[in-house]
Design a protein around this motif. Sequence first.
Motif, PDB file in Angstrom:
ATOM      1  N   LEU A 169     -31.529  18.967  -6.030  1.00  0.00           N
ATOM      2  CA  LEU A 169     -32.888  18.440  -5.834  1.00  0.00           C
ATOM      3  C   LEU A 169     -33.560  18.161  -7.178  1.00  0.00           C
ATOM      4  CD1 LEU A 169     -34.112  20.735  -2.923  1.00  0.00           C
ATOM      5  CD2 LEU A 169     -33.925  18.252  -2.843  1.00  0.00           C
ATOM      6  N   VAL A 170     -33.328  19.052  -8.137  1.00  0.00           N
ATOM      7  CA  VAL A 170     -33.917  18.865  -9.469  1.00  0.00           C
ATOM      8  C   VAL A 170     -33.362  17.598 -10.102  1.00  0.00           C
ATOM      9  CG1 VAL A 170     -33.967  19.811 -11.808  1.00  0.00           C
ATOM     10  CG2 VAL A 170     -34.422  21.299  -9.878  1.00  0.00           C
ATOM     11  N   THR A 171     -32.045  17.431 -10.024  1.00  0.00           N
ATOM     12  CA  THR A 171     -31.414  16.238 -10.596  1.00  0.00           C
ATOM     13  C   THR A 171     -31.957  14.970  -9.946  1.00  0.00           C
ATOM     14  OG1 THR A 171     -29.413  17.555 -10.867  1.00  0.00           O
ATOM     15  CG2 THR A 171     -29.185  15.179 -11.109  1.00  0.00           C
ATOM     16  N   THR A 172     -32.011  14.986  -8.638  1.00  0.00           N
ATOM     17  CA  THR A 172     -32.517  13.816  -7.901  1.00  0.00           C
ATOM     18  C   THR A 172     -33.961  13.526  -8.285  1.00  0.00           C
ATOM     19  OG1 THR A 172     -31.137  14.544  -6.065  1.00  0.00           O
ATOM     20  CG2 THR A 172     -32.714  12.798  -5.599  1.00  0.00           C
ATOM     21  N   CYS A 173     -34.749  14.577  -8.368  1.00  0.00           N
ATOM     22  CA  CYS A 173     -36.172  14.416  -8.682  1.00  0.00           C
ATOM     23  C   CYS A 173     -36.355  13.863 -10.092  1.00  0.00           C
ATOM     24  CB  CYS A 173     -36.877  15.757  -8.542  1.00  0.00           C
ATOM     25  SG  CYS A 173     -38.643  15.661  -8.790  1.00  0.00           S
ATOM     26  N   LYS A 174     -35.594  14.422 -11.040  1.00  0.00           N
ATOM     27  CA  LYS A 174     -35.721  13.965 -12.421  1.00  0.00           C
ATOM     28  C   LYS A 174     -35.281  12.508 -12.553  1.00  0.00           C
ATOM     29  CE  LYS A 174     -35.499  18.353 -14.866  1.00  0.00           C
ATOM     30  NZ  LYS A 174     -34.714  19.305 -15.636  1.00  0.00           N
ATOM     31  N   ASN A 175     -34.169  12.146 -11.891  1.00  0.00           N
ATOM     32  CA  ASN A 175     -33.699  10.753 -11.939  1.00  0.00           C
ATOM     33  C   ASN A 175     -34.730   9.809 -11.349  1.00  0.00           C
ATOM     34  OD1 ASN A 175     -31.320  11.462 -13.122  1.00  0.00           O
ATOM     35  ND2 ASN A 175     -30.177  11.606 -11.200  1.00  0.00           N
ATOM     36  N   THR A 176     -35.262  10.182 -10.228  1.00  0.00           N
ATOM     37  CA  THR A 176     -36.241   9.328  -9.542  1.00  0.00           C
ATOM     38  C   THR A 176     -37.478   9.129 -10.399  1.00  0.00           C
ATOM     39  OG1 THR A 176     -35.477  10.259  -7.474  1.00  0.00           O
ATOM     40  CG2 THR A 176     -37.513   9.009  -7.396  1.00  0.00           C
ATOM     41  N   HIS A 177     -37.975  10.215 -10.953  1.00  0.00           N
ATOM     42  CA  HIS A 177     -39.209  10.116 -11.729  1.00  0.00           C
ATOM     43  C   HIS A 177     -38.993   9.423 -13.063  1.00  0.00           C
ATOM     44  CE1 HIS A 177     -42.127  12.333  -9.264  1.00  0.00           C
ATOM     45  NE2 HIS A 177     -41.039  12.872  -8.753  1.00  0.00           N
ATOM     46  N   ASN A 178     -37.758   9.516 -13.602  1.00  0.00           N
ATOM     47  CA  ASN A 178     -37.475   8.805 -14.854  1.00  0.00           C
ATOM     48  C   ASN A 178     -37.396   7.304 -14.638  1.00  0.00           C
ATOM     49  OD1 ASN A 178     -37.450  11.012 -16.433  1.00  0.00           O
ATOM     50  ND2 ASN A 178     -35.241  11.370 -16.278  1.00  0.00           N
ATOM     51  N   HIS A 179     -36.818   6.905 -13.499  1.00  0.00           N
ATOM     52  CA  HIS A 179     -36.651   5.475 -13.228  1.00  0.00           C
ATOM     53  C   HIS A 179     -37.918   4.857 -12.681  1.00  0.00           C
ATOM     54  CE1 HIS A 179     -32.240   6.610 -13.157  1.00  0.00           C
ATOM     55  NE2 HIS A 179     -32.401   5.797 -14.176  1.00  0.00           N
ATOM     56  N   SER A 180     -38.555   5.491 -11.779  1.00  0.00           N
ATOM     57  CA  SER A 180     -39.796   4.947 -11.200  1.00  0.00           C
ATOM     58  C   SER A 180     -40.776   6.098 -10.989  1.00  0.00           C
ATOM     59  CB  SER A 180     -39.521   4.245  -9.868  1.00  0.00           C
ATOM     60  OG  SER A 180     -38.891   5.124  -8.991  1.00  0.00           O
ATOM     61  N   PRO A 181     -41.548   6.401 -11.996  1.00  0.00           N
ATOM     62  CA  PRO A 181     -42.426   7.570 -11.934  1.00  0.00           C
ATOM     63  C   PRO A 181     -43.420   7.546 -10.785  1.00  0.00           C
ATOM     64  CG  PRO A 181     -42.482   6.531 -14.120  1.00  0.00           C
ATOM     65  CD  PRO A 181     -41.709   5.657 -13.250  1.00  0.00           C
ATOM     66  N   ARG A 182     -43.825   6.380 -10.369  1.00  0.00           N
ATOM     67  CA  ARG A 182     -44.853   6.301  -9.332  1.00  0.00           C
ATOM     68  C   ARG A 182     -44.262   6.314  -7.934  1.00  0.00           C
ATOM     69  NH1 ARG A 182     -49.819   7.917 -10.497  1.00  0.00           N
ATOM     70  NH2 ARG A 182     -50.440   7.197 -12.524  1.00  0.00           N
ATOM     71  N   ALA A 183     -43.190   5.472  -7.775  1.00  0.00           N
ATOM     72  CA  ALA A 183     -42.668   5.318  -6.410  1.00  0.00           C
ATOM     73  C   ALA A 183     -41.624   6.386  -6.112  1.00  0.00           C
ATOM     74  CB  ALA A 183     -42.032   3.936  -6.262  1.00  0.00           C
ATOM     75  N   ILE A 184     -41.770   7.003  -4.990  1.00  0.00           N
ATOM     76  CA  ILE A 184     -40.788   7.999  -4.549  1.00  0.00           C
ATOM     77  C   ILE A 184     -40.079   7.419  -3.344  1.00  0.00           C
ATOM     78  CG2 ILE A 184     -40.469  10.340  -3.695  1.00  0.00           C
ATOM     79  CD1 ILE A 184     -43.229  10.939  -4.980  1.00  0.00           C
ATOM     80  N   SER A 185     -38.761   7.329  -3.447  1.00  0.00           N
ATOM     81  CA  SER A 185     -38.028   6.712  -2.342  1.00  0.00           C
ATOM     82  C   SER A 185     -38.107   7.599  -1.108  1.00  0.00           C
ATOM     83  CB  SER A 185     -36.573   6.508  -2.753  1.00  0.00           C
ATOM     84  OG  SER A 185     -35.980   7.752  -2.998  1.00  0.00           O
TER      85      SER A 185
END
Lengths: 203, 87
Positions: A169-185
């Motif tokens: 979950l941490v990895t997924t969260c960090k990747n998501t926020h690094n690529h698109s800080p605003r949008a959460i898939s």
Amino acid sequence: MICLDKLPNSQPQETVQISLRRHSIDLFRIFFFTVLMLIVPVIILVLMRLGDVHVLNHPIWGPASVLVLGGYLLIIHALTITEITDYWLDVWIVTNERIINAEQHGLFNRLVSEVHLEQVQDITSETKGFLETFLTYGDVYVQTAAERERFRFKNVDNPDDVKITISQLVTTCKNTHNHSPRAISPGIGAPATSQHHDANVKL
Amino acid sequence: MISFSLAYLLIPFGLIFLLALVFFFFNIFHLKRYAIKSPATTMVMLAYTVSFLVIVLVIGGYIATIDWQKRFELGDLVPTFQASQRL
């Protein structure tokens, strides 16, 4: 009551991935000591009967014994339900955004803290002792970047699986926020953790 | 010789009962306020209530059978519990 569907300060796409309690062995310990305490007056009464001492038939000590026994039962009840409440209110909730740590210490001391998954630096699981190894429970420590005590998930079931799930979950969260800080898939965290999720959910 | 009413014994018991009642309500309050909403939590609250009521009713049943108006003297407290004392 806390509703898992509507956590306090939750974000729109936030979903609960794991909800953990202490292992049920802790609950068993509470019941074990309760039963032990309940047995004590029975043993005393049996010993008195064997010694031909009939305290319950005495005009004064009889009523006094009934009151002492009644008070003893009420005290055991109060202690037991307080311990069960303590157990029941120790909860660790991991969502796809944060970790919420809620711990109850007695009746008048409650600690609730949370950390964003992005802040998590290190996760450690620890299983030590015969019973913990045999029943596969132990502690999970979550170290954050902030200068504060690390989170401790006490006596949770399958600590290794919990650690793996949180790591993913941490990895997924960090990747998501690094690529698109605003949008959460919408499906964040779900595909990677579904197997562990099923194994660890304890509501 | 000074005599006392048996009802005095009810005072410490009443205090313990009040304490247990406070603990009972505090525990229910904590579950109602802080626990995760689930059928299991409702069951725990129900178990607390039922167990407390059972204890109170059983003790109350015993207490109701005793004549608390009876008086006793300090000399009566000397423990003579042998079979000859059975009523």
